[in-house]
Motif scaffolding. Sequence first.
Motif, PDB file in Angstrom:
ATOM      1  N   CYS A 279       0.835  -1.212   0.000  1.00 41.13           N
ATOM      2  CA  CYS A 279       0.000   0.000   0.000  1.00 41.13           C
ATOM      3  C   CYS A 279       0.864   1.254   0.000  1.00 41.13           C
ATOM      4  O   CYS A 279       0.597   2.212  -0.736  1.00 41.13           O
ATOM      5  N   GLN A 280       1.918   1.257   0.809  1.00 44.05           N
ATOM      6  CA  GLN A 280       2.824   2.409   0.828  1.00 44.05           C
ATOM      7  C   GLN A 280       3.449   2.632  -0.545  1.00 44.05           C
ATOM      8  O   GLN A 280       3.573   3.764  -1.011  1.00 44.05           O
ATOM      9  N   SER A 281       3.855   1.554  -1.182  1.00 44.41           N
ATOM     10  CA  SER A 281       4.467   1.667  -2.508  1.00 44.41           C
ATOM     11  C   SER A 281       3.484   2.252  -3.512  1.00 44.41           C
ATOM     12  O   SER A 281       3.853   3.105  -4.341  1.00 44.41           O
ATOM     13  N   HIS A 282       2.220   1.820  -3.455  1.00 46.80           N
ATOM     14  CA  HIS A 282       1.196   2.340  -4.363  1.00 46.80           C
ATOM     15  C   HIS A 282       0.959   3.823  -4.098  1.00 46.80           C
ATOM     16  O   HIS A 282       0.868   4.635  -5.033  1.00 46.80           O
ATOM     17  N   ILE A 283       0.865   4.206  -2.831  1.00 41.48           N
ATOM     18  CA  ILE A 283       0.663   5.621  -2.491  1.00 41.48           C
ATOM     19  C   ILE A 283       1.828   6.463  -3.010  1.00 41.48           C
ATOM     20  O   ILE A 283       1.643   7.579  -3.506  1.00 41.48           O
ATOM     21  N   ASN A 284       3.027   5.925  -2.915  1.00 42.95           N
ATOM     22  CA  ASN A 284       4.198   6.672  -3.400  1.00 42.95           C
ATOM     23  C   ASN A 284       4.146   6.926  -4.904  1.00 42.95           C
ATOM     24  O   ASN A 284       4.725   7.900  -5.389  1.00 42.95           O
ATOM     25  N   ARG A 285       3.447   6.075  -5.651  1.00 49.01           N
ATOM     26  CA  ARG A 285       3.282   6.331  -7.084  1.00 49.01           C
ATOM     27  C   ARG A 285       2.472   7.605  -7.317  1.00 49.01           C
ATOM     28  O   ARG A 285       2.705   8.337  -8.294  1.00 49.01           O
ATOM     29  N   TYR A 286       1.509   7.884  -6.472  1.00 54.25           N
ATOM     30  CA  TYR A 286       0.769   9.137  -6.579  1.00 54.25           C
ATOM     31  C   TYR A 286       1.725  10.327  -6.421  1.00 54.25           C
ATOM     32  O   TYR A 286       1.654  11.308  -7.173  1.00 54.25           O
ATOM     33  N   ILE A 287       2.607  10.228  -5.451  1.00 52.32           N
ATOM     34  CA  ILE A 287       3.554  11.310  -5.184  1.00 52.32           C
ATOM     35  C   ILE A 287       4.514  11.477  -6.361  1.00 52.32           C
ATOM     36  O   ILE A 287       4.804  12.599  -6.794  1.00 52.32           O
ATOM     37  N   GLU A 288       4.987  10.372  -6.903  1.00 52.60           N
ATOM     38  CA  GLU A 288       5.902  10.427  -8.048  1.00 52.60           C
ATOM     39  C   GLU A 288       5.263  11.104  -9.253  1.00 52.60           C
ATOM     40  O   GLU A 288       5.954  11.731 -10.073  1.00 52.60           O
ATOM     41  N   ASN A 289       3.931  11.012  -9.363  1.00 51.08           N
ATOM     42  CA  ASN A 289       3.228  11.589 -10.514  1.00 51.08           C
ATOM     43  C   ASN A 289       2.760  13.021 -10.290  1.00 51.08           C
ATOM     44  O   ASN A 289       2.091  13.589 -11.164  1.00 51.08           O
ATOM     45  N   GLY A 290       3.110  13.618  -9.136  1.00 49.99           N
ATOM     46  CA  GLY A 290       2.819  15.030  -8.946  1.00 49.99           C
ATOM     47  C   GLY A 290       1.941  15.381  -7.771  1.00 49.99           C
ATOM     48  O   GLY A 290       1.605  16.558  -7.586  1.00 49.99           O
ATOM     49  N   LEU A 291       1.560  14.403  -6.956  1.00 50.01           N
ATOM     50  CA  LEU A 291       0.767  14.690  -5.766  1.00 50.01           C
ATOM     51  C   LEU A 291       1.680  15.177  -4.648  1.00 50.01           C
ATOM     52  O   LEU A 291       2.740  14.593  -4.407  1.00 50.01           O
ATOM     53  N   ASP A 292       1.276  16.227  -3.968  1.00 45.81           N
ATOM     54  CA  ASP A 292       2.052  16.740  -2.836  1.00 45.81           C
ATOM     55  C   ASP A 292       1.647  16.093  -1.521  1.00 45.81           C
ATOM     56  O   ASP A 292       2.492  15.806  -0.677  1.00 45.81           O
ATOM     57  N   THR A 293       0.334  15.900  -1.342  1.00 45.86           N
ATOM     58  CA  THR A 293      -0.171  15.459  -0.050  1.00 45.86           C
ATOM     59  C   THR A 293      -1.166  14.316  -0.207  1.00 45.86           C
ATOM     60  O   THR A 293      -2.329  14.542  -0.552  1.00 45.86           O
ATOM     61  N   PRO A 294      -0.733  13.076   0.037  1.00 45.32           N
ATOM     62  CA  PRO A 294      -1.698  11.979   0.083  1.00 45.32           C
ATOM     63  C   PRO A 294      -2.463  12.036   1.406  1.00 45.32           C
ATOM     64  O   PRO A 294      -1.865  12.223   2.467  1.00 45.32           O
ATOM     65  N   ILE A 295      -3.781  11.886   1.320  1.00 46.64           N
ATOM     66  CA  ILE A 295      -4.629  11.860   2.513  1.00 46.64           C
ATOM     67  C   ILE A 295      -5.234  10.463   2.585  1.00 46.64           C
ATOM     68  O   ILE A 295      -6.191  10.142   1.875  1.00 46.64           O
ATOM     69  N   ILE A 296      -4.667   9.618   3.414  1.00 46.57           N
ATOM     70  CA  ILE A 296      -5.082   8.222   3.489  1.00 46.57           C
ATOM     71  C   ILE A 296      -6.433   8.116   4.184  1.00 46.57           C
ATOM     72  O   ILE A 296      -6.631   8.661   5.274  1.00 46.57           O
TER      73      ILE A 296
END
Length: 323
Positions: A279-296
């Motif tokens: 799950c952490q790895s998947h969330i990090n893909r959002y960040i790599e694509n331009g997301l600043d703040t993931p809200i789980i």
Amino acid sequence: MRWGLTVPLTGVPLRDHRDLISELYDLGYTDLWSAEVAGADAFTPLVLASEWDDRLRLGTAVVPVHTRGPAALAMSAAALADLAPGRFVLGIGASSETIVTGWNGIAYDPPLARTRDVLRFLRQAFAGEKVDGSFDSFTINRFRLEKAPDVPPAIMLAALRPQMLRLAAREADGAITNWLSAEDVRQVRAELGPGKELAARIFVCVTEDAEMARNIGRYLIATYLTVPGYAAFHDWLGRADLMKPMREAWSTGNRNAAMAAIPDHLVDALIVHGTPAECQSHINRYIENGLDTPIIATLPTATPLLQTAQSLAPNRRTPLRGD
């Protein structure tokens, strides 16, 4: 890097969040974000959190712009900004006609104009100005906050499509989005542009039982993505044909057929699931694509949500079984 959590956790009483919130910063979380649908209001969980921890950034994701008058909204936000100076972000948005009219009996003004007008009103109010005059969607007569915030909160807009994203880029401090895949972030970021914070609520189901996670995901996708605003968002993202069978079945009242029409690959794109590490790895893909703040946003499984939130932390100490 920011790492946020949605509070309150589903089914966990607000009073039972204290121990978790007190340890989140040390676990690597930077943010707490509330929501406002049909449970807790957006402000109360953050007021409590402001007393339980003085390091986390606190944000609303989001407060509807129709369900409170502009002055009432400004007063609630100013009070929280006073409790957590420099750590509060006010996220506002148009919500939906179901919530605004169906549940609150309030006319659903054109969402772009209402959101823009409330944003402009709040800027003036937080600056300590007397607001007096007509906006396109309401008129204010001689309102001034009794005490303007020493540190005005940042204001972010809930934004799903180009017009609202462009408004956020022009006049707000960033945008908050929802129900998108890691790959969709690129399209949203391109519309928002650089230099503005982009946050997104990400639904996370920590379980190795993929079938269970997909069943939960299908229910949520059928429930949410048939709402007009979200349907239009996914049309813009290029999923009109993919979602057509689900929408047609839903429109006839056949909920089971609607859920059955949702392919696994769509669920896997929109719902993060697997072990905590996966799950952490998947969330990090959002960040790599331009997301600043993931809200789980943690989804219920057999594991208590308090433990799930701990397991997803960047600095977690005790992995769950199977991780």
